[in-house]
Design a protein around this motif. Structure first.
Motif, mmCIF file in Angstrom:
data_model
loop_
_atom_site.group_PDB
_atom_site.id
_atom_site.type_symbol
_atom_site.label_atom_id
_atom_site.label_comp_id
_atom_site.label_asym_id
_atom_site.label_seq_id
_atom_site.Cartn_x
_atom_site.Cartn_y
_atom_site.Cartn_z
ATOM 1 N N ARG A 32 -4.686 -2.911 -6.081
ATOM 2 C CA ARG A 32 -3.713 -3.760 -5.395
ATOM 3 C C ARG A 32 -4.027 -5.239 -5.542
ATOM 4 O O ARG A 32 -3.197 -6.094 -5.217
ATOM 5 C CB ARG A 32 -3.625 -3.388 -3.920
ATOM 6 N N ASP A 86 -7.924 2.124 2.489
ATOM 7 C CA ASP A 86 -8.148 2.342 1.059
ATOM 8 C C ASP A 86 -9.639 2.435 0.787
ATOM 9 O O ASP A 86 -10.393 1.584 1.243
ATOM 10 C CB ASP A 86 -7.629 1.134 0.271
ATOM 11 N N PRO A 124 0.842 -1.204 0.000
ATOM 12 C CA PRO A 124 0.000 0.000 0.000
ATOM 13 C C PRO A 124 0.871 1.246 0.000
ATOM 14 O O PRO A 124 2.099 1.180 0.065
ATOM 15 C CB PRO A 124 -0.760 -0.116 1.319
ATOM 16 N N THR A 145 -4.349 5.405 -2.478
ATOM 17 C CA THR A 145 -4.371 4.240 -1.598
ATOM 18 C C THR A 145 -3.944 4.607 -0.194
ATOM 19 O O THR A 145 -3.516 5.727 0.072
ATOM 20 C CB THR A 145 -3.485 3.117 -2.157
ATOM 21 N N VAL A 173 -9.544 -1.292 -3.112
ATOM 22 C CA VAL A 173 -8.343 -2.130 -3.102
ATOM 23 C C VAL A 173 -8.106 -2.833 -4.430
ATOM 24 O O VAL A 173 -7.145 -3.587 -4.587
ATOM 25 C CB VAL A 173 -8.425 -3.213 -1.997
#
Lengths: 375, 375, 375, 375
Positions: D351, D345, D50, D56, D348
């Motif tokens: 990610r 976040d 992150p 983020t 997500v």
């Protein structure tokens, strides 16, 4: 919760109760394209079968294998191989009388304690009949290992077990591990009723047979020791730390019916030697390979095969079923006298030879299929 | 391909090379809510650690455990427990000199054959240092089994191992299995340097110590036998057919470093008895429980615990590393003389006691967690 | 190497080729003492069987189950349950003609690539006939979960799947997940040939049947979507991180024949919602239990069941076998025209309903048996 | 009971709680001799970390990997690889306030129900931080698969995921699966703060970023869809029936945090096609290989890879943690208002791209190592 599968790559799941419809095995992980015929499995089952001599139980099941899956036109498909034997000669009346009593030396009490419910017919799955599944699996494992050796340009391994001891009668010189390593193939079959003994020494075999007959007359039973060598074993099989060859083999052997102990190499006798006596120096073999001088280590160092012959021994207890009156109890009530009738071997050690060999073939094949070195 | 996990419900995966950054264990399947402190693991590690007496290797690692996951406020979370020990005292210079030679009795050759690449530093993962992971796992297993017994209203099991034999020196009467079953707790620690021997007989221990010292003077090494009893074992643990208690325990014990053999109950001596001598008749205990008269069976029938004490023995070979000149070869080239220097135990048997106990705790806990009877 | 086993505690190993002697399953890990009759398994097989309507394939196998082990007097023994169906109606001549060609959309090419050898008879193990084994396993799983719920004093779970979509014809309001969660039991069977559709909406079912008939006339095929709810699911099932309920169920569903996708809760539609819309606030139920307002999450949070109904959907591709000329090639040689004849469903989605339910029962039972909390 | 291991040959066991000492992974079964450096793992961790953009979470952990075992001089030893990341930036005060409440959409309630005891610090192991272990495992899997391809003379596979949809904003033509299959390597990184989006379409990415920022302003959150293609996949990977590539991959993907659904090939859209439209005819490629015309099947037939690009999609729900007041309850007591503060976040999905790729690498490597064809 699920303890009926052995192996990691060549996964053998056995099933079946002694007097249920069938006993058998599913083998998953067998590579495709390997020659496998019913006859190859049958040959294993025939060696395991009771009723082969006057010395053993008269139960005469055909034990004919049927392959239900995984094989097409005598070659494996890479899919699960299910093979089984129908329980043709089951006769559950033999067992009904004492089904509420815990027979001494048997698993009646412990199965009741573990599962709360059990099959009273001939011991159910606690019967040595479960080993039919192991033997089927071994036939597949043997075919796998042979193909694997062919594919790697290696010689064909030989696994040869024999009866080393029955009750007090043990083999002595020259019938040592070293002697057997220098033979080819299995012990020469003895003539007549001694054939079932799988013993390389005719004189000792006669004494063993006599001891078994005497035990039978005395309504008693005997245990014994099986020894086994494996020659021409591929170098480098074993997956430390838990799946060393000794670990994998130890799992299989230690779960055999009537198991009391097993050892590798010099076994418990290794304790009498010093390191300088026990270490087997490495030498360059005539063909450039690495060999050892002596074989105290029994073919395994650090849990991985050296290529030297495997040497192992397995001890089995005397048969628990004896046709003489014994004291017994059940879940409740006072002690009673138990008199077991029916068909029983006074000594199962000769039939255990094939089980020990089976464990060796399966362990080697399972470990061979794990060899995934790259490049 | 993946042989570093043991257990089915309580899955212990060990990792680490002798001279790498750390050695340790991940245990998956531990139930939540169990008390587990670093001290509980440390107590196990302290028993395993070398350098506890003049008789053993002077390597003095702190071997301090660190718990990295799975525990919060000294209670397990039900998530994987990773615990490890940093390799503080590593000294790879000790080993470099002969890193291309295959040491006799060691795994150098076989690891090279299996993997084609190996860690020359102190044997890498073939070192007995891998047992740090096993011991961590045993500490968790012990906590699990104790909680399980509490939850089931059962007495707390006791597992007690001892040195039965070092080289030619073996315990004799009265220090039998039966004697040890009637003791409580572990063998009383002997005073002074004999403490490390974990031997109940002071006189024999002194002779064992003498034998080890003599081996050390002769630049040689000794093996031995560890025996172990487990008292107050829950009835009904074991998952036939392959995961009988003997199968699960056999897997663990047979994969120990220097393993040569193991046996349950009367072991190889069972062969000398007839069935009528070996069968242990069932009796009703004073509290109504089912017990046996005699314990030839060693606490297991049909692979399931009877509640009688477990009796087992494990044989270990003499240490392969001996500080005297030996012949050795490498992958290529002519034989050379090898002289290993550095820190080495002439006898590891005393330190193997904790490893045998560890295997018993893990096997019992793994099998206890499988008991899923309904209703 | 061994991919035919599913589950960790309730281990289901399936076996069998489409036109081999038999197809079946061995389930290891089933607790003892559970009521299990052939009829209970047969009921599952009957739902899966083809030939139940004009819309499906005319292959009319009896598919009669035989239980070979693990059950005695209609109660499980705790030992492996082997149950199978003989392949009575096999007719391999149907398939011989194109056995060297790779049928489009089929696994002929990929099995040849993976295994180097394959069973040309009806796709061998790549046939959907392998699902017989899954369905047998589900019958056992259902019996296990029901016993487990009884033993824990919990209500009996209900698992109900239905056909949500066939080709372009999808159910619309009011036949949503929410609607089906509020029904009891499976969708009411529709009368006549629509019965096989397992669809709660008679009007839509008629359109689906029409679409299938049209596809059949056009020598083409259709896919579809099965939806499923499970009501009264025990709270707290799922073993993160990999064996979350979604992980275990995802493994099973994603391995179904013709699988194209699956989803839980709102599935791909969840993407249209914000967190504040999608979060289901927790409430105290009238009986003090914890429930949620709304069920966007579909019964699983963090991979563990909340006790709210499971909501899932599975997409299946149109059947690959179509009785119209197609271009095809073999291992060698030029492209040829392939015309597959014989018995084939133009749409297998109705028969997939039972497979989706089977996966749910097995996943829930496998996870329930893992709950080993102490105290 | 033990759900933290994935894979059969390449066994990845992850461990660690969000705010415990460390998170990591042990990989057992990795062949020896493979190049593996900390940098190779670090590159994976860096992509997952992150704090890489304004969009983020600001948690800025170094997430530096440490390899503790299994690697020597940057080559794997064939022994278990333990690698981990210390939790440097843990701040458990963020989470303490509501530790007795069940956060909506979170696993607090279900972990409490499953385990009876839970780690309140940041969700413990229910945190997405567990995926650190998955990513470490993927780095090893990637190294394994690359070596395996080299050893087999195959081209190097490429696995490329991207953000296909965030909330209501989805990619449209030309950014289809087909388009991405024809690119080489991963999507070209967008400049500036959009870089983290892993999105091939700059215009759509800007709208996605805007949607995320808007959600953040509204104290809300968004979900999305990740798509992924794998090019140059080896032909013949997959072990039917349960360990088809879809089964193995489905297990991994379906256990990802926030998972809502996944699909292969045309996925749920396949339902709109007939068989004749969906079947991809086989052709002989210019190099003699077998290819298909079209790729509706998405690279898998019968669960085994065809060599055509894999096409997959995974849906993720909107983040459960939203910084606005929500109703919540605990184990007991009345509902309370919950206001979660701290670092989170709003989306997500960007990610998650690396997690989807990780699952693909691991599945392919695990299945590649199972290929044990003989001869």
């Amino acid at each position: 919760m699920a303890g009926n599968t052995l192996g990691q790559t060549l996964r053998m799941t056995t099933f079946g109760e002694s007097h249920g419809p069938a006993v058998g095995c599913v083998i998953d992980g067998c590579p495709a394209g390997i020659a496998l015929t019913p006859e190859m499995i049958q040959a294993w089952l025939d060696r395991r079968r009771p009723g082969q001599s006057l010395l053993t139980s008269p139960r005469r099941e055909a034990d004919q294998v049927r392959i239900l899956s995984g094989v097409y036109q005598d070659r494996t498909l890479g899919t699960p191989i299910c093979a089984l034997v129908d329980n043709a000669d089951a006769n559950s009346r033999d067992y009904g009388a004492w089904q509420d009593l815990f027979r001494p030396g048997h698993a009646d009490f412990t199965w009741q304690a573990r599962y709360g419910y059990r099959d009273p017919r001939g011991g159910g799955r606690a019967s040595a009949r479960e080993t039919v599944g192991r033997v089927i699996g071994a036939a597949v494992a043997q075919a796998v290992l042979r193909s694997w050796c062919d594919a790697h340009g290696l010689a064909q391994p030989q696994v040869a077990g024999w009866v080393h001891q029955i009750g007090p009668v043990a083999l002595s010189e020259p019938f040592s591990f070293e002697y057997m390593e220098n033979q080819e193939g299995p012990p020469v079959p003895l003539p007549g009723p001694l054939a079932a003994l799988a013993c390389p020494d005719a004189a000792a075999a006669a004494r063993m047979a006599e001891a078994i007959e005497q035990a039978q007359r005395q309504r008693d039973s005997l245990g014994g020791v099986v020894r086994c060598v494996a020659r021409l074993v591929p170098v480098g099989l074993g997956d430390p730390v838990f799946d060393k060859l000794t670990g994998v083999l130890g799992h299989a052997l230690s779960s055999l019916p009537a198991f009391r102990g097993w050892s590798i190499g010099d076994g418990f006798d290794a304790v009498q030697l010093t390191g300088s006596q026990h270490n087997d120096p490495f030498l360059r073999g005539s063909d450039g390979s690495v060999v050892t001088q002596g074989n105290h280590h029994g073919g395994v160092l650090g849990g991985i095969t050296t290529g030297m012959p495997l040497r192992l021994a397995v001890a089995f207890k005397p048969v628990a079923t004896i046709p003489q009156p014994q004291q017994a109890i059940g879940s409740e009530g006072p002690p009673q006298q138990l008199l077991v009738t029916g068909r029983h071997d006074p000594c199962v050690v000769p039939r255990a030879v094939v089980l020990v060999e089976a464990a060796v073939w399966h362990a080697l094949a399972d470990l061979a299929l794990r060899v995934g070195r790259l490049g």
